[in-house]
Design a protein around this motif. Structure first.
Motif, mmCIF file in Angstrom:
data_model
loop_
_atom_site.group_PDB
_atom_site.id
_atom_site.type_symbol
_atom_site.label_atom_id
_atom_site.label_comp_id
_atom_site.label_asym_id
_atom_site.label_seq_id
_atom_site.Cartn_x
_atom_site.Cartn_y
_atom_site.Cartn_z
ATOM 1 N N LEU A 516 0.506 -1.239 0.389
ATOM 2 C CA LEU A 516 -0.256 -0.340 -0.215
ATOM 3 C C LEU A 516 0.430 1.481 -0.098
ATOM 4 C CD1 LEU A 516 -2.959 -1.119 1.983
ATOM 5 C CD2 LEU A 516 -3.049 -0.938 0.023
ATOM 6 N N LYS A 517 2.076 1.190 1.417
ATOM 7 C CA LYS A 517 3.260 2.316 0.741
ATOM 8 C C LYS A 517 3.759 2.673 -0.543
ATOM 9 C CE LYS A 517 4.403 2.554 5.630
ATOM 10 N NZ LYS A 517 5.241 2.037 7.249
ATOM 11 N N ARG A 518 3.805 1.382 -1.119
ATOM 12 C CA ARG A 518 4.257 1.644 -2.962
ATOM 13 C C ARG A 518 3.200 2.482 -3.655
ATOM 14 N NH1 ARG A 518 8.248 -1.112 -4.300
ATOM 15 N NH2 ARG A 518 7.797 -1.848 -6.089
ATOM 16 N N LEU A 519 1.749 1.341 -3.382
ATOM 17 C CA LEU A 519 1.072 2.155 -4.118
ATOM 18 C C LEU A 519 0.616 3.627 -4.197
ATOM 19 C CD1 LEU A 519 -1.480 0.089 -3.900
ATOM 20 C CD2 LEU A 519 -0.187 -0.304 -6.466
ATOM 21 N N GLN A 520 0.816 4.194 -2.736
ATOM 22 C CA GLN A 520 0.593 5.258 -2.230
ATOM 23 C C GLN A 520 2.037 6.627 -2.945
ATOM 24 O OE1 GLN A 520 -2.009 7.231 -0.979
ATOM 25 N NE2 GLN A 520 -0.976 8.775 -1.403
ATOM 26 N N LEU A 521 3.397 5.850 -2.738
ATOM 27 C CA LEU A 521 4.302 6.827 -3.041
ATOM 28 C C LEU A 521 3.796 6.295 -4.567
ATOM 29 C CD1 LEU A 521 7.168 6.861 -1.804
ATOM 30 C CD2 LEU A 521 7.859 5.007 -3.053
ATOM 31 N N LEU A 522 4.090 5.688 -5.398
ATOM 32 C CA LEU A 522 3.463 6.329 -6.817
ATOM 33 C C LEU A 522 2.783 6.468 -7.302
ATOM 34 C CD1 LEU A 522 3.803 5.131 -9.396
ATOM 35 C CD2 LEU A 522 2.271 2.964 -9.346
ATOM 36 N N ALA A 523 1.084 7.223 -6.113
ATOM 37 C CA ALA A 523 0.324 8.149 -6.381
ATOM 38 C C ALA A 523 0.872 9.269 -6.243
ATOM 39 C CB ALA A 523 -0.910 7.810 -5.855
ATOM 40 N N ASP A 524 1.826 9.551 -5.268
ATOM 41 C CA ASP A 524 1.695 10.764 -5.238
ATOM 42 C C ASP A 524 3.327 11.290 -6.149
ATOM 43 O OD1 ASP A 524 0.794 11.371 -2.796
ATOM 44 O OD2 ASP A 524 2.309 10.475 -1.871
ATOM 45 N N LEU A 525 3.658 10.386 -7.041
ATOM 46 C CA LEU A 525 5.225 10.392 -7.750
ATOM 47 C C LEU A 525 4.078 10.911 -9.115
ATOM 48 C CD1 LEU A 525 8.001 10.554 -9.230
ATOM 49 C CD2 LEU A 525 7.388 7.798 -9.480
ATOM 50 N N LYS A 526 2.752 10.262 -9.665
ATOM 51 C CA LYS A 526 2.868 10.848 -10.571
ATOM 52 C C LYS A 526 2.049 12.179 -10.506
ATOM 53 C CE LYS A 526 0.469 6.138 -12.193
ATOM 54 N NZ LYS A 526 -0.782 5.561 -12.230
#
Length: 781
Positions: A516-526
């Motif tokens: 979930l942290k990786r998914l959130q990190l990916l969303a923040d990167l986008k």
């Protein structure tokens, strides 16, 4: 009944429409043909009548001329003219007029004045000059005059004794009696007229008086370009002939032909067509109703059968009244169609549930099967295993996609042949598989058995291929009893196994938090890429020229300062961006940020080359090179402002394609470097073909260079090798003065490492350059 009524209406409309269309077509053809024929008939009759009439007029003129010559040649008549005795002249004119049958006798002077006549008063308007001149010069003249409201054909002959002393004018009336005679000869009605006050006045006609006006003003004109209308056509066709020789247009006649007579047979034919069409319409309506009823009942029955087939009922008996061969064929086709539909539905269902290459069930169907298993009351515990083939792309690139497909098929066969009962195997897509196995032993033992089954060599086209796998495992009911969640958990464990380079990873709750942290990190990167809100920053690590330490270059390194998590290492978010397809967005952002910074340094009178790291995916982008060149042109920067570094492993994924792409970069004037040289799989044969300008020795060989003899041998030989290929050498990871001295001694061209400088934010680059160039730089370092 709705189907039957609709069919009847369609058949009736078709039959009636076809019949009416044919009748209209025939009527139109008959009308065109008959109209053309009638035109020709009218024109022909008028033309013939005109020729006959003109001949009659010529003959009559010759006869009248001969009779008049008898008068003017008579000696007694000449003597009476010479005496100028009016009473004698009138008596002579009267006697001679009766003798030759003339209706008008007039004696004119040579000036055209009336000397004597056989009537009390002569009221005539004629062209005296034309008459006198024509009769004297030609020995006579003829024309048509109206005298006292009557129309005459007049003959003018000079009276000579022996010279002309007067002119005799003899007239013969054009009356109804003459018109009737000519009508008998021409077959057409004759109408004599003279022009008075710009309008024609009828003198005599064979037509009844009530038709005179129509014959003169409302008649159809022959030889015209306008066709006769089908409705409201005129009663007559009239041809006008001008009788005056002097072109005065005062007298003439009309030849009149009855249009109704010409079109009589056509009108009868049209009436017959209408009657035949009406009768045909009645017969067609009756026949259409009968045919529609005979077809509607079988079709209705077939429609009911089709409705049942649409609901999935097959093997039905088609019971219809097979009144015609077509209905019989249709019923037989329905029976055959049932068999075909059943087979096709089974094939479609199979294709919807299975992978076409391996014939394993697909993701959606295995989830459905898992739900069915987990929803049963006495289901057995099971393990859900997600399987990924490591570096499967290398197999496709090396041996071709056919060999790769054969590998996938054999994997499917091995998974289908697992010894456990009630085992489910599926292909999720690409190089990922899933197997659900009831637990007859420990989950660890089950996973090891599956891995052992898959890891043995694959024999394809006399090739022995060994594949490596990563597996992620989730168990029911330990981890979840929901099918979708179990598959998701196994995928999370597989992702962990791939990132940590493990063979097997078992799901636990901590993994989900990490996921979930990786998914959130990916969303923040986008989000930060889209908004460019300052979280992404560029740092620049200096490269110092080893020989003089007075020239500098820089390597551009991206940094992400997250507002909540702080500094996020590139090793964390760069692989994440590659997996999510964002690496191109990051590269575009880096390129623009670096070029903008170089332009800013240039405005401050500082120039230095900056190297940007590229991935294999960046190299394969078609328009990246053109976009970089356009940005440089926008900021008026030369190509040598930028250099690009590509890791050795990235190049070796597809060496031929990578070399072709690097050649394009070199053609634009960019310097190229192989990064992390010595850690990949390149060979000297590849190196000599690579269009690079630098080798960058990996820091793992430089960090303890002053202490490890093996590293010294590797680094020294690498420098010599690079120089033999006319390549510059960059050593990264320089951590102390001793290592720097060795590198300078061996001829290394550029030095990079923390001993010289850590990566610097853009604002600290110019102060560092100024400080490094001072004599006491060693102390500052």
């Amino acid at each position: 009944m709705a189907v039957s009524a609709s069919l009847q209406q369609r058949l009736l409309r078709f039959v009636l429409g076809l019949l009416i269309s044919m009748a209209l077509t025939v009527a139109l053809a008959v009308w065109l043909s008959t109209t053309n024929h009638s035109h020709n008939q009218i024109d022909s009759n008028l033309s013939i009548a005109e020729s006959v009439l003109k001949q009659l007029l010529r003959n009559r003129e010759q006869q009248l001329m001969s009779s008049t010559e008898v008068l003017t040649s008579d000696f007694g008549f000449k003597q009476a003219v010479a005496t100028q005795d009016k009473s004698t002249l009138e008596s002579v004119l009267h006697n001679h007029g009766e003798r030759i049958g003339a209706d008008l006798m007039v004696l004119l002077s040579l000036q055209g004045k009336i000397i004597a006549s056989d009537t009390e008063q002569v009221e005539a308007h004629f062209n005296q000059d034309f008459f006198i001149r024509s009769s004297l010069s030609n020995g006579g003249a003829t024309d048509y005059l109206t005298v006292n409201g009557r129309l005459y054909q007049v003959i003018l002959l000079p009276v000579k004794a022996p010279l002309p002393i007067a002119i005799a004018m003899v007239g013969f009336e054009l009356n109804r009696e003459l018109a009737e005679q000519w009508k008998d000869l021409t077959g057409l009605d004759i109408t004599f007229y003279f022009n008075k006050s710009s309008s024609d006045k009828v003198i005599a006609s064979t037509l009844p008086p009530d038709l005179w006006l129509k014959a003169l003003s409302e008649a159809y004109t022959p030889y015209s370009t306008h066709s006769l209308p089908l409705f409201g056509r005129p009663q007559f066709a009239s041809l006008q002939l001008d009788l005056n020789q002097s072109n005065s247009g005062e007298a003439g006649l009309y030849l009149t032909y009855s249009v109704e007579k010409a079109f009589h047979e056509f009108d009868v034919l049209q009436l017959r067509i209408i009657v035949i069409t009406f009768i045909g319409a009645l017969l067609a309506s009756f026949g259409g109703i009968v045919i529609a009823r005979n077809m509607a009942y079988p079709l209705r029955s077939l429609a009911k059968t089709a409705s049942r087939m649409a609901k999935g009922e097959f093997g039905l008996k088609v019971d219809v009244q097979r009144t015609t061969s077509e209905v019989s064929e249709l019923a037989a086709a329905f029976e055959t169609m049932q068999v075909g539909l059943a087979e096709r539905e089974a094939r479609i269902v199979f294709q919807a549930h299975h992978d076409p290459l391996t014939s394993l069930i697909n993701r959606q169907h295995i989830i459905t099967r898992l739900k069915e298993h987990l929803d049963s009351i006495d289901y057995k515990p099971l393990s859900v295993i997600c399987i990924n083939i490591l570096d499967f792309r290398i197999v496709n690139d090396t041996f071709g996609h056919f060999v790769g497909d054969q590998c996938l098929k054999q994997i499917g066969e091995r998974l289908s042949g697992l010894p456990e009962q009630n085992c489910l195997a599926a292909r999720l897509g690409g190089d990922e598989f899933l197997v659900a196995i009831p637990l007859a032993c420990s989950v660890e033992r089950t996973a090891e058995n599956v891995l052992a089954t898959l890891s043995s060599a694959y024999m394809i086209q006399q090739l022995e291929i060994t594949l490596k796998f990563s597996m992620g495992i989730a168990c029911a009911p330990r981890d979840s009893t929901d099918a979708d969640q179990l598959v998701q958990q196994a995928s999370i464990a597989l992702d962990m196994a791939r990132r940590e380079q493990l063979g097997i990873a078992f799901y636990n709750s901590n993994m989900e938090q990490t996921h979930l942290k990786r998914l959130q990190l990916l969303a923040d990167l986008k989000k930060t890429l889209a908004q460019n809100d300052g979280q992404l920053q560029m740092y620049f690590q200096p490269k110092v020229l080893a020989s003089t330490q007075e020239h500098f270059r820089f390597e551009a390194l991206i940094r992400w300062i997250h507002p909540e998590q702080g500094f996020i290492p590139p090793d964390l978010f760069i692989p994440l961006a590659e997996q999510a397809g964002l690496i191109a967005n990051i590269t575009d952002w880096v390129v623009e940020a670096v070029i903008t910074q170089i332009a800013e340094w240039k405005s401050n009178q500082f120039t230095a080359q900056v190297a940007i790291n590229l991935s294999a995916k960046d190299l394969s982008r078609k328009h990246l090179l053109e976009n970089i060149k356009q940005l440089l042109d926008d900021y008026s920067l030369p190509s040598d402002s930028l250099a690009f570094e590509i890791t050795e492993s990235e190049i070796m994924r597809d060496a031929k394609e990578a070399i072709d792409l690097l050649i394009r970069f070199r053609s634009f004037g960019f310097d190229l470097a192989i990064d992390d040289f010595g850690t990949g799989y390149s060979s000297l044969s590849h190196l000599k073909h690579m269009p690079v300008t630098e080798l960058k020795i990996d820091k793992s060989f430089v960090l303890q260079l002053d202490q490890l003899a093996d590293d010294q041998i590797i680094v020294k030989s690498t420098i010599e090798l690079a120089h033999s290929f006319n390549l510059k050498v960059v050593a990264e990871g320089v951590e102390n003065q001793a290592s720097m001295d060795l590198l300078r001694e061996w001829g290394c061209d550029w030095l990079q490492g923390f001993y010289l400088s850590r990566p610097l934010p853009a604002k600290d680059v110019l102060p560092w350059v100024e400080n490094f160039a001072k004599p006491d730089q060693a102390a500052n370092n």
